[in-house]
Design a protein around this motif. Structure first.
Motif, PDB file in Angstrom:
ATOM      1  N   ASP A   1      -0.561   4.311   7.523  1.00 60.43           N
ATOM      2  CA  ASP A   1      -0.859   3.348   6.461  1.00 60.43           C
ATOM      3  C   ASP A   1      -0.953   1.948   7.060  1.00 60.43           C
ATOM      4  OD1 ASP A   1      -0.428   5.222   4.015  1.00 60.43           O
ATOM      5  OD2 ASP A   1       1.331   5.519   5.290  1.00 60.43           O
TER       6      ASP A   1
ATOM      7  N   ASN B   1      -8.006   6.489  -5.373  1.00 61.10           N
ATOM      8  CA  ASN B   1      -7.673   5.121  -4.969  1.00 61.10           C
ATOM      9  C   ASN B   1      -7.560   4.234  -6.210  1.00 61.10           C
ATOM     10  OD1 ASN B   1      -7.954   5.123  -1.867  1.00 61.10           O
ATOM     11  ND2 ASN B   1      -9.839   6.112  -2.566  1.00 61.10           N
TER      12      ASN B   1
ATOM     13  N   GLN C   1      -2.934   5.272  -3.129  1.00 59.37           N
ATOM     14  CA  GLN C   1      -3.769   6.412  -2.765  1.00 59.37           C
ATOM     15  C   GLN C   1      -3.161   7.661  -3.396  1.00 59.37           C
ATOM     16  OE1 GLN C   1      -2.317   4.715   0.425  1.00 59.37           O
ATOM     17  NE2 GLN C   1      -3.546   3.101  -0.518  1.00 59.37           N
TER      18      GLN C   1
ATOM     19  N   ALA D   1      -2.091  -1.343  -3.624  1.00 62.56           N
ATOM     20  CA  ALA D   1      -3.152  -0.352  -3.431  1.00 62.56           C
ATOM     21  C   ALA D   1      -2.494   1.021  -3.378  1.00 62.56           C
ATOM     22  CB  ALA D   1      -3.920  -0.629  -2.144  1.00 62.56           C
TER      23      ALA D   1
ATOM     24  N   GLY E   1      -8.887  -1.152  -1.385  1.00 61.82           N
ATOM     25  CA  GLY E   1      -7.978  -0.032  -1.192  1.00 61.82           C
ATOM     26  C   GLY E   1      -8.767   1.189  -0.763  1.00 61.82           C
TER      27      GLY E   1
ATOM     28  N   GLY F   1      -4.518   0.709   2.931  1.00 63.34           N
ATOM     29  CA  GLY F   1      -4.668   2.116   2.607  1.00 63.34           C
ATOM     30  C   GLY F   1      -4.160   3.042   3.688  1.00 63.34           C
TER      31      GLY F   1
ATOM     32  N   LEU G   1      -5.835   0.281  -7.853  1.00 63.49           N
ATOM     33  CA  LEU G   1      -5.238  -1.033  -7.607  1.00 63.49           C
ATOM     34  C   LEU G   1      -4.419  -1.437  -8.816  1.00 63.49           C
ATOM     35  CD1 LEU G   1      -8.275  -2.975  -6.067  1.00 63.49           C
ATOM     36  CD2 LEU G   1      -6.367  -1.931  -4.831  1.00 63.49           C
TER      37      LEU G   1
ATOM     38  N   SER H   1       0.859  -1.185   0.000  1.00 64.56           N
ATOM     39  CA  SER H   1       0.000   0.000   0.000  1.00 64.56           C
ATOM     40  C   SER H   1       0.891   1.230   0.000  1.00 64.56           C
ATOM     41  CB  SER H   1      -0.906   0.006   1.231  1.00 64.56           C
ATOM     42  OG  SER H   1      -1.732   1.156   1.247  1.00 64.56           O
TER      43      SER H   1
END
Length: 231
Positions: free
Chosen positions: A194, A80, A39, A37, A122, A156, A82, A6
């Motif tokens: 995170d 967001n 952000q 994932a 995510g 996330g 993936l 992430s």
């Protein structure tokens, strides 16, 4: 074993205030996860274009984006996104609408990879503790309402500075947290904003925070990762 990661990539704007998508991809290549994932993966204004274009992904990595079809030039939903290995099969995917005062959302996909199916969520939660808890409840309710269940990993930026309160307590009633460590701020990590969480049918192996030289300058967050296998 499946490796997940992430990363709040901050639109590829580093701690040097320069936008360098290639540097973000260098960090992802260092981690070499099967599922990522992201952000803040889209530009904030205008058409909300993806920072990591299909051309860059094709040239510099072994991943493809899960396409949610929200915006033509966007890679995800409210930033967001993936990424999965190119040989992975995306069985299903959808955006999850989250309650919020400002635009927030989460993304979910069912992925067949290495002979197993894993559900991935995510998310990037709110700065407000009240709204974070509402968003956590929305994610949990969405998963509970699903007609089909799979081993699930949630990843996330939860934006929660507490050790175990707020939305962490809510998620902790259903999921196990990977002990990844402090990921914010990248230059001097002080907080575990995170997180990676899994359902009981997944076992967490090695996990941690990726702290390379590139990672310390590519974003204000460090990426986190974990190795997962059936429990």
């Amino acid at each position: 074993m499946i490796k997940v990661a992430s990363y709040n990539m901050r639109k590829s704007i580093g701690t040097d205030r320069r936008r360098r998508p290639e540097r973000t991809l260098q960090v992802l290549c260092e981690i070499d996860a099967d599922i990522v994932a992201l952000q803040e993966a889209d530009r904030r204004f205008g058409a909300r274009e993806a920072v990591l274009t299909p051309h860059l992904l094709a040239e510099h990595g072994d991943w493809k984006p899960v396409m949610f079809g929200m915006r033509a030039r966007s890679m995800g939903w409210h930033g967001n996104a993936l990424l999965v290995r190119r040989d992975a099969e995306v069985l299903d995917c959808e955006a999850i609408h989250l309650p919020a005062l400002e635009p927030r959302g989460a993304v979910m996909a069912d992925i067949r990879l290495k002979g197993q199916v894993i559900r991935v969520v995510g998310m990037h939660l709110d700065l407000s503790g009240l709204w974070r808890r509402r968003q956590a409840h929305a994610v949990i309710a969405h998963l509970n309402a699903s007609a089909q269940s799979y081993p699930t990993v949630l990843m996330g930026d939860l934006n929660d500075w507490s050790a175990q309160g707020g939305c962490l307590r809510d998620f902790g009633q259903h999921f196990t947290f990977a002990a990844t460590g402090k990921s914010f701020h990248a230059r001097r990590p002080m907080a575990r904003l995170d997180r990676i969480m899994v359902t009981p049918d997944l076992a967490i192996g090695e996990c941690g925070v990726h702290e390379s030289l590139h990672a310390r300058t590519a974003s204000d967050h460090l990426p986190i990762w974990a190795e997962l296998q059936p429990a």
